[in-house]
Enzyme design. Structure first.
Site, short mmCIF file in Angstrom:
data_model
loop_
_atom_site.label_atom_id
_atom_site.label_comp_id
_atom_site.label_asym_id
_atom_site.label_seq_id
_atom_site.Cartn_x
_atom_site.Cartn_y
_atom_site.Cartn_z
N SER A 141 0.84 -1.20 0.00
CA SER A 141 0.00 0.00 0.00
C SER A 141 0.87 1.24 0.00
O SER A 141 1.99 1.24 0.55
CB SER A 141 -0.86 -0.02 1.26
OG SER A 141 -1.42 1.24 1.49
N TYR A 188 -2.09 -0.89 11.00
CA TYR A 188 -2.35 -1.44 9.66
C TYR A 188 -1.19 -1.09 8.71
O TYR A 188 -0.63 -1.97 8.04
CB TYR A 188 -3.68 -0.89 9.09
CG TYR A 188 -3.71 -0.97 7.59
CD1 TYR A 188 -3.95 -2.18 6.94
CD2 TYR A 188 -3.45 0.16 6.80
CE1 TYR A 188 -3.93 -2.26 5.56
CE2 TYR A 188 -3.43 0.09 5.42
CZ TYR A 188 -3.67 -1.12 4.80
OH TYR A 188 -3.62 -1.19 3.44
N LYS A 231 1.96 -3.48 6.66
CA LYS A 231 2.39 -3.49 5.25
C LYS A 231 3.90 -3.23 5.17
O LYS A 231 4.61 -3.86 4.38
CB LYS A 231 1.62 -2.43 4.45
CG LYS A 231 0.14 -2.74 4.30
CD LYS A 231 -0.11 -4.01 3.49
CE LYS A 231 -1.55 -4.43 3.46
NZ LYS A 231 -1.77 -5.76 2.88
C1 UD1 Z 1 -6.44 4.22 3.80
C2 UD1 Z 1 -4.99 3.90 3.85
C3 UD1 Z 1 -4.63 2.91 2.80
C4 UD1 Z 1 -5.47 1.70 2.97
C5 UD1 Z 1 -6.92 2.07 2.88
C6 UD1 Z 1 -7.72 0.81 3.14
C7 UD1 Z 1 -3.45 5.59 4.57
C8 UD1 Z 1 -2.71 6.81 4.18
N1 UD1 Z 1 -4.21 5.10 3.62
O1 UD1 Z 1 -6.67 4.94 2.62
O2 UD1 Z 1 -3.29 2.55 2.91
O3 UD1 Z 1 -5.14 0.74 2.01
O4 UD1 Z 1 -7.22 3.06 3.86
O5 UD1 Z 1 -8.87 1.02 3.83
O6 UD1 Z 1 -3.36 5.10 5.66
N2 UD1 Z 1 -12.97 10.52 3.44
C9 UD1 Z 1 -13.94 11.42 3.81
N3 UD1 Z 1 -15.09 10.94 4.36
C10 UD1 Z 1 -15.31 9.60 4.57
C11 UD1 Z 1 -14.30 8.68 4.17
C12 UD1 Z 1 -13.13 9.18 3.62
O7 UD1 Z 1 -13.79 12.63 3.66
O8 UD1 Z 1 -16.36 9.24 5.09
C13 UD1 Z 1 -11.73 11.01 2.82
C14 UD1 Z 1 -10.47 10.73 3.63
O9 UD1 Z 1 -10.20 11.75 4.54
C15 UD1 Z 1 -9.42 10.64 2.53
C16 UD1 Z 1 -10.20 10.11 1.32
O10 UD1 Z 1 -11.56 10.36 1.61
O11 UD1 Z 1 -8.93 11.90 2.23
C17 UD1 Z 1 -10.00 8.62 1.08
O12 UD1 Z 1 -10.24 7.93 2.30
P1 UD1 Z 1 -10.30 6.34 2.39
O13 UD1 Z 1 -11.18 5.83 1.31
O14 UD1 Z 1 -10.65 6.00 3.79
O15 UD1 Z 1 -8.84 5.87 2.03
P2 UD1 Z 1 -7.44 6.33 2.63
O16 UD1 Z 1 -7.57 6.84 4.01
O17 UD1 Z 1 -6.78 7.19 1.62
#
Ligand code: UD1
Length: 341
Positions: free
Chosen positions: A126, A151, A155
């Site tokens: 990841s 987590y 990795k």
């Molecule tokens: C995270 C992990 C990634 C992992 C993945 C699996 C990190 C940096 N990244 O990805 O390694 O494989 O989870 O689950 O640790 N968001 C919102 N509202 C929500 C959900 C998400 O605003 O309800 C935003 C988050 O702040 C982020 C983006 O959407 O900026 C993507 O979030 P998400 O889909 O949870 O993935 P990551 O956090 O990038």
């Protein structure tokens, strides 16, 4: 037909990879413990392919069960190892569960692979290994940093285990794919992401909100140093990502790969959370109910991939736009609802 073991093959990325493997002429065999997915993903795979794919219900941390598997399924040419937990928040609350499952399964698998002289492995890593990167886009040379969560640390540790094995003189050949943010679903809408409970990830939360299952999406922070203040990610269509595994295993089996190699798998483009929401709205014609909330602890402000290495050495390419990925995620959500009625 070359037989490929796919651990976690009933999961989100695993199921899409199983389909692509069959379509590329391989014979995948799944093992999965179904702790974080449902049997319906196997039915979805069968609906796409017109036939079932063999699946063994095995926990990948169970060395004895893995041994029995390799005794029974002879002729495994290579392994793609997806089986792992992936919820960042849960890993903070239950770190041992993550170390046991994610690290334990890799160690058990490698031991049994060695016993059975299977020495080609594609590993699910990841972009979390880059932490908060000092430079963008991140290349494979961008320094790996201290992980932000247990987590993420699993990795990082798994990559280190694979590197240590490579330098030990073992004949194990490993390709670690560092995924950015996989989204979307198969164009048939027969398989997709199956989050159990409230989704942690952005896109399932978006589709469930638009479908009326969740009331409102909260965007975690709009005060980051980005054009619209929301975090930047590299959203890659899960089918494109699945195809990266096919080319990675092909390269390993052809003997062209080094002992250990790392590849970024993303699109090379960063999008803000707001842009992702707008892409969903454009692609589906649905209006999303969202609000801006506080930052989520542990979020990386911005990250996206340089995919030059995967493009040049694996021949990896993305074919889907963000809108297409969002549309496929929505079609999958609609399909799920129809079949649950
Ligand atoms: C995270 C992990 C990634 C992992 C993945 C699996 C990190 C940096 N990244 O990805 O390694 O494989 O989870 O689950 O640790 N968001 C919102 N509202 C929500 C959900 C998400 O605003 O309800 C935003 C988050 O702040 C982020 C983006 O959407 O900026 C993507 O979030 P998400 O889909 O949870 O993935 P990551 O956090 O990038």
């Amino acid at each position: 037909m070359k037989k490929i073991l796919v651990t976690g093959g009933a999961g989100y990325i695993g199921s899409h990879t199983v389909v692509e493997l069959v379509q590329a002429g391989y014979e995948p065999v799944i093992i999965d413990n179904f702790s974080n997915t449902e049997e319906r993903s196997l039915q979805g795979i069968a609906a796409i392919l017109g036939r079932e794919v063999t699946c063994h219900r095995i926990d990948c941390t169970d060395t004895a069960a893995l041994r029995r598997f390799f005794e029974q399924e002879t002729g495994i040419a290579g392994v793609i190892h997806f089986a792992a937990y992936k919820a960042v928040g849960e890993s903070v609350e239950e770190p041992l569960k993550y170390y046991h499952n994610n690290v334990g399964s890799l160690v058990a698998l490698l031991q049994v692979m060695q016993e059975f002289n299977v020495n080609k492995l594609v590993f699910s890593s990841s972009c979390t290994v880059y932490g908060i990167p000092a430079e963008l886009p991140v290349t494979e040379q961008t320094p790996v940093q201290k992980a932000n969560s247990p987590y993420g640390n699993t990795k990082k540790i798994c990559e280190e285990i694979l590197s240590d094995l490579a330098t030990s003189g073992s004949d194990m050949y490993t390709t670690a794919l560092r995924y950015f943010n996989p989204i979307g679903a198969h164009p048939s809408a027969e398989i997709g992401e199956l989050p159990l409970g409230v989704p942690n990830n952005l896109v399932p939360f978006i589709t469930q909100t638009a479908a009326g299952i969740r009331e409102q999406l909260t965007i975690f922070g709009n005060d980051y140093d980005t054009p619209d203040g929301t975090c930047i990610r590299d959203y890659v269509h899960v089918v494109d990502l699945a195809k990266a595994h096919v080319v990675a295993i092909e390269r390993l089996l052809s003997g062209k790969a080094e002992n250990i190699e790392f590849f970024n798998v993303g699109t090379g483009t960063g999008n803000t959370v707001l842009e992702a929401v707008q892409a969903f709205e454009r692609a589906t014609g649905e209006k999303l109910n969202y609000k801006i909330g506080p930052r989520r602890s542990g979020d990386v402000p911005k990250i996206y991939a340089d995919v030059t290495k995967a493009t040049e050495e694996l021949g990896f390419k993305t074919t889907s736009t963000l809108e297409e990925a969002m549309k496929s995620a929505w079609d999958w959500q609609m399909h799920l609802q129809k079949t649950e009625e």
